[in-house]
Design an enzyme around this catalytic site. Structure first.
Site, mmCIF file in Angstrom:
data_model
loop_
_atom_site.group_PDB
_atom_site.id
_atom_site.type_symbol
_atom_site.label_atom_id
_atom_site.label_comp_id
_atom_site.label_asym_id
_atom_site.label_seq_id
_atom_site.Cartn_x
_atom_site.Cartn_y
_atom_site.Cartn_z
ATOM 1 N N THR A 121 0.854 -1.191 0.000
ATOM 2 C CA THR A 121 0.000 0.000 0.000
ATOM 3 C C THR A 121 0.885 1.234 0.000
ATOM 4 O O THR A 121 1.679 1.439 0.924
ATOM 5 C CB THR A 121 -0.913 0.000 1.241
ATOM 6 N N CYS A 259 -4.192 -2.245 8.514
ATOM 7 C CA CYS A 259 -4.556 -1.544 7.276
ATOM 8 C C CYS A 259 -5.319 -0.242 7.514
ATOM 9 O O CYS A 259 -4.844 0.841 7.162
ATOM 10 C CB CYS A 259 -5.382 -2.468 6.376
#
Length: 442
Positions: A121, A259
């Site tokens: 990410t 996350c």
């Protein structure tokens, strides 16, 4: 297809093992020799449902190898996944140092026609910058550098990878499309091809929306506690609206994990740097912080103080089905409670190590609850439903149960409380308090 996966953390290991069971030949790379040694012995360094079994399957067919030699892995692979971690820096921005280190290694050892897939990410624009840096430092032409975000949920990551609800690929070169289709040949999920920057933003947009949905119902839980309403009734009703859907509408102590918190902070920081306000996300993050603070304060008020009180925590992992404690609610709860002088003990079905040495871990839940002034549920493990909670009645102290996950329905607690003195507090729902079987709800 020969595939190299660089970085064998949570996403990288699941990616490598799953691809190896689907007809690909995979080399997994990590700088940690201990991780490689453990994997070569058939033991994943993380727990994820089904992962150990798939690893044994892949190794038995010689479909997967592990090494610390990144140069060898690069030279042997047609497709290279970049799956290193991008942890948050103190200011909320991501640390991309590992990403750039891999880029420089690819510039040295890369081969013509290779496809590089960034699955880590990363902030918007990183994949473009990676491709440019690679081009400026390497005389060989790579096929493409694409961004392929992961949508893996901890506890069900293997299923999510093998049977995804969506696959997103941000690309530049049209020749990439056939290779991506071959890579993901094992499922029927349509692949969404788009711009690199769109793919990067899609990952953040998905997690940001979930964060707002969680904080939304938690905001209403505070109103429910004030007016004596039941947040479960509200969640059920609005969740029946097909425009809203019931997912992520369960009130609790807030979102955690590796996350959502990190992605929210990165997105806010990235937008702020560009002068773009994101007030909805900032409010969602603020509500999330308040939720845990209020929860600890409720326990403190009920016990008059937390100093020298023994608090038994049930659940340390960020979610059930995993041993991952990154950004887990248990960390924040422990930080606040220890600062107030509490004595913390804990039980979790999988977590065997915790970064607070003051916290004593118990493998047996009944031993953990002995002598506790309050029992606090922080992770909604199904295992906790199987505990004989009537054994709380044997405790010398009045049984106090604080359910931060709304693991039990009010009706279940009423049935338990009818035969056992109990005081039960949850999120956004009325307190259940009985000292005699005929008393039910206050």
């Amino acid at each position: 297809m020969n595939i190299g996966v660089i970085g064998l953390g949570y996403v990288g290991l699941v990616t490598a093992v799953c691809l190896a069971t689907q007809g690909h030949r995979v080399i997994g790379v990590d700088v940690a020799q201990a991780t490689i040694d453990q994997l070569q012995n058939g033991k994943p360094p993380i727990y994820e449902t089904g992962l150990a079994e798939l690893l044994r399957q892949a190794q038995s067919g010689s479909a997967i190898r592990f090494t610390t030699d990144i140069a060898h892995a690069i030279k042997e692979s047609t497709v290279l996944f970049v799956t290193v971690e991008t942890p948050s820096l103190p200011d909320g921005s991501p640390d991309l140092s590992q990403v750039w280190e891999i880029c420089d290694q690819l510039a040295i050892y890369g081969q013509a026609g290779q496809l590089v897939i960034i699955k880590s990410t990363v902030p918007v624009g990183t994949t473009d910058a990676f491709a440019e840096r690679l081009s400026n430092n390497h005389h060989i032409q790579f096929l493409d550098v694409v961004h392929n975000p992961d949508f893996l949920q901890q506890g069900r990551a293997v299923d999510d990878f093998l049977s995804p609800d969506r696959i997103v690929v941000g690309y530049e070169n049209e020749s990439t499309i056939p290779l991506i289709n071959e890579l993901y040949h094992f499922n029927q999920t349509p692949i969404q091809f788009c711009r690199r920057t769109s793919a990067e933003l899609i990952n953040y947009a998905a997690n940001a929306f979930l964060a707002m949905k969680i904080s939304y119902i938690n905001m209403f839980s505070q109103l429910c506690e004030t007016f004596g309403a039941d947040v479960a009734d509200i969640a059920q009703s609005i969740g029946n609206d097909p425009h809203i859907a019931p997912h992520f509408l369960k009130a609790g102590i807030g979102y955690g994990g590796s996350c959502i918190p990190k992605d929210i902070h990165t997105l806010i920081q990235t937008a702020r740097a560009e002068g773009v306000p994101l007030p909805l996300l900032e409010a969602a993050d603020q509500v999330n912080a308040w939720q845990m603070t209020r929860f600890v304060e409720r326990i403190e008020q009920r016990l008059d103080a937390l100093a020298d009180k023994r608090i038994a925590l049930f659940g340390l992992s960020c979610k059930p089905g995993t041993d991952d404690i990154r950004e887990a609610p248990s960390l924040r709860f422990t930080e606040i409670a220890l600062a107030k002088g509490a004595r913390i003990v804990a039980h979790d079905p999988l977590v065997k190590a915790f970064p607070y040495p003051q916290v004593e871990l118990f493998s047996d839940p009944y031993t953990c609850m002995q002598g506790a002034d309050a029992i606090v549920i922080l992770t909604d493990w199904p295992d906790f439903r199987a505990i004989n909670w009537k054994r709380m009645c044997e405790l010398p102290n009045e049984p106090l149960l604080f359910d931060g996950c709304n693991l039990f329905s009010i009706q279940e607690i009423k049935m338990l409380a009818g035969s056992c003195p109990l005081e039960y507090h949850s999120i956004g729902r009325p307190c259940v308090k009985t000292f005699e079987s005929e008393k039910q709800v206050r």
